[in-house]
Design a protein around this motif. Sequence first.
Motif, PDB file in Angstrom:
ATOM      1  N   THR A 234       0.822  -1.207   0.000  1.00 54.39           N
ATOM      2  CA  THR A 234       0.000   0.000   0.000  1.00 54.39           C
ATOM      3  C   THR A 234       0.859   1.262   0.000  1.00 54.39           C
ATOM      4  O   THR A 234       0.430   2.323   0.451  1.00 54.39           O
ATOM      5  N   GLY A 235       2.069   1.164  -0.490  1.00 57.56           N
ATOM      6  CA  GLY A 235       2.978   2.309  -0.503  1.00 57.56           C
ATOM      7  C   GLY A 235       2.890   3.096  -1.794  1.00 57.56           C
ATOM      8  O   GLY A 235       2.309   2.661  -2.783  1.00 57.56           O
ATOM      9  N   LEU A 236       3.504   4.278  -1.790  1.00 63.16           N
ATOM     10  CA  LEU A 236       3.473   5.165  -2.950  1.00 63.16           C
ATOM     11  C   LEU A 236       4.847   5.380  -3.572  1.00 63.16           C
ATOM     12  O   LEU A 236       4.990   6.193  -4.481  1.00 63.16           O
ATOM     13  N   ARG A 237       5.845   4.667  -3.077  1.00 62.03           N
ATOM     14  CA  ARG A 237       7.197   4.897  -3.583  1.00 62.03           C
ATOM     15  C   ARG A 237       7.269   4.652  -5.095  1.00 62.03           C
ATOM     16  O   ARG A 237       7.826   5.459  -5.844  1.00 62.03           O
ATOM     17  N   GLY A 238       6.717   3.533  -5.570  1.00 65.35           N
ATOM     18  CA  GLY A 238       6.752   3.229  -7.000  1.00 65.35           C
ATOM     19  C   GLY A 238       5.996   4.266  -7.816  1.00 65.35           C
ATOM     20  O   GLY A 238       6.423   4.643  -8.916  1.00 65.35           O
ATOM     21  N   PHE A 239       4.862   4.732  -7.290  1.00 64.68           N
ATOM     22  CA  PHE A 239       4.090   5.783  -7.969  1.00 64.68           C
ATOM     23  C   PHE A 239       4.940   7.035  -8.107  1.00 64.68           C
ATOM     24  O   PHE A 239       5.017   7.642  -9.189  1.00 64.68           O
TER      25      PHE A 239
END
Length: 548
Positions: A234-239
């Motif tokens: 549920t992380g946003l690092r890749g986004f």
Amino acid sequence: MNRKAKMLLVFTLILSLVLTACGKTEDKANQSKQPDTPAAQEEQNTVIEVSTVVPSDPYLKFDEGETYDDNSIYDAYEKDIGVRIVNKWVTDGSQFKEKLKMTIASNDLPDFFPVNATQLKELTEADMIMDLTEVYEKYATDETKEFFMKDGGMQMKSAMFDGKMMGIPRSSNPYYLQFLYVRTDWLKELNLPEPKTMDDLVTIAEAFVKRDPSGKSFGLAVSKLPFTVDTGVTGLRGFMNGYHAYENMWIEDGNGNLVNSDIQPEMKNALAALQEMFKKGLIDPEFAVKDVEKESELIYNDQIGIVYGASWTPAQLVKGAVKNDEVVQEWGVFPIPSADGSPALNQIGLGADEYYVVAKNAKHPEGVIKLLNQWIAVDNHPTEEQKVYEYGKDLKEKGNNYWLLNPVRVGNQTDNNGVILPKAIENRDESILETKDQRTRYARAVQYLDGDKSMWWEYLISGPNGASSIIPKVQEEKHYLQNKFYGAPTPTMVDRQEILLKKRDEIFFKIIMNQISIDEFDKFVEEWKKLGGDQITKEVNEWYADHK
């Protein structure tokens, strides 16, 4: 005495001297081969004791009658290398860091324990931990020393202070990449192409939301700690990386200096895109109060079909993907898409965020090095008997996380899983497997192909189109960006970093949730600089000038 008698006497004396000399030579030879001296014999037979502290794990299942304090792994270390492990305390994993802080503050330290980079520096400056330079040189095996030099010694350098080795890097592969996971069964249902750009991603998210008229579905999984913790499902690092924005890294500015990634214009672009997705209803409006498990319930319940995560993410997706031994959700894994024509770069670190340290008054620091040696040996080339260190006394894979009982664990800095495993699994060719990890993963994937749906997750990690298969191209084409700062936290970092990160998360959340304008990012940048960011940048560049 006649002549014959004299000759016989002389011969007897010569023979006696020769035999005596031979006996002494043989004694010396035996002494050099066997540790018969009292000190050597005592070292060989003595069991030494070392204490540590342990976080419990909810997925670890013991063999019958075992506990964290009494188990087959601890028994194996005592039997095989003469090191007895004693737990000073065991606590729930979620409370471990806080309890460790209290233990350090009270100076009631075990012999060895894991710390982060900031704690490593603080403990060094407080003279509470041991310089391991000599004990490591004396007791580390050649295999262990070679193991830590595969990256040229960068991880080891991060544990050095004034030329002294103050900790053992909790090593891992720095290519800890992010991937995009998408419900491919929904793509087929809606006749949508696989995502190649960020525009594709938004289009897919909108379609996934519209397919559920209940209004309870969302496009992208996000939870309350998306920047620093939840990089698994549920992380946003890749986004962020898709917009060439990077979470709390030190990157080059084009003029030979380092700047912090959190305050760059690319981060503003990424936040603006997330704000638009939020306004369109593509992100759960309650994400800011949901932890990973709570947000993941939406994934398991067919309410979210897009996830950014690590290579191991399928091991969590399986909770919703496989039910009653049937695959009910089909997921595909893809490289992170870019918002423009330039390839998205995965942010990577040093591969060592934690360190094992030894208390200043520990009686047997060599015990920690022996534990390290044994872990590296059995993790890379175990005998059949040594499988106890991974599976327990029955030596069989049970999916029970039993290996977490090993008190010292370090990972390889490099691997070729992405090259070997997809090919081996596709062709069912065991002959090309090289490591224990590859053999374990191959066996699981083949189990899935043979009908065991519970191993679906391993096939999505290691199979022909799995996450691992993407890594070789990322490495070959250098589609990654490594943090340029790997030194100990600077003085102002220690004092102000936590405040800066808290401020960052507060502003970023408000922007994403459309509570404030995207232009508030510019005010945050100025505030970040005044709150200590400028001083940290100065200190980082002073370090960088000596480490280019």
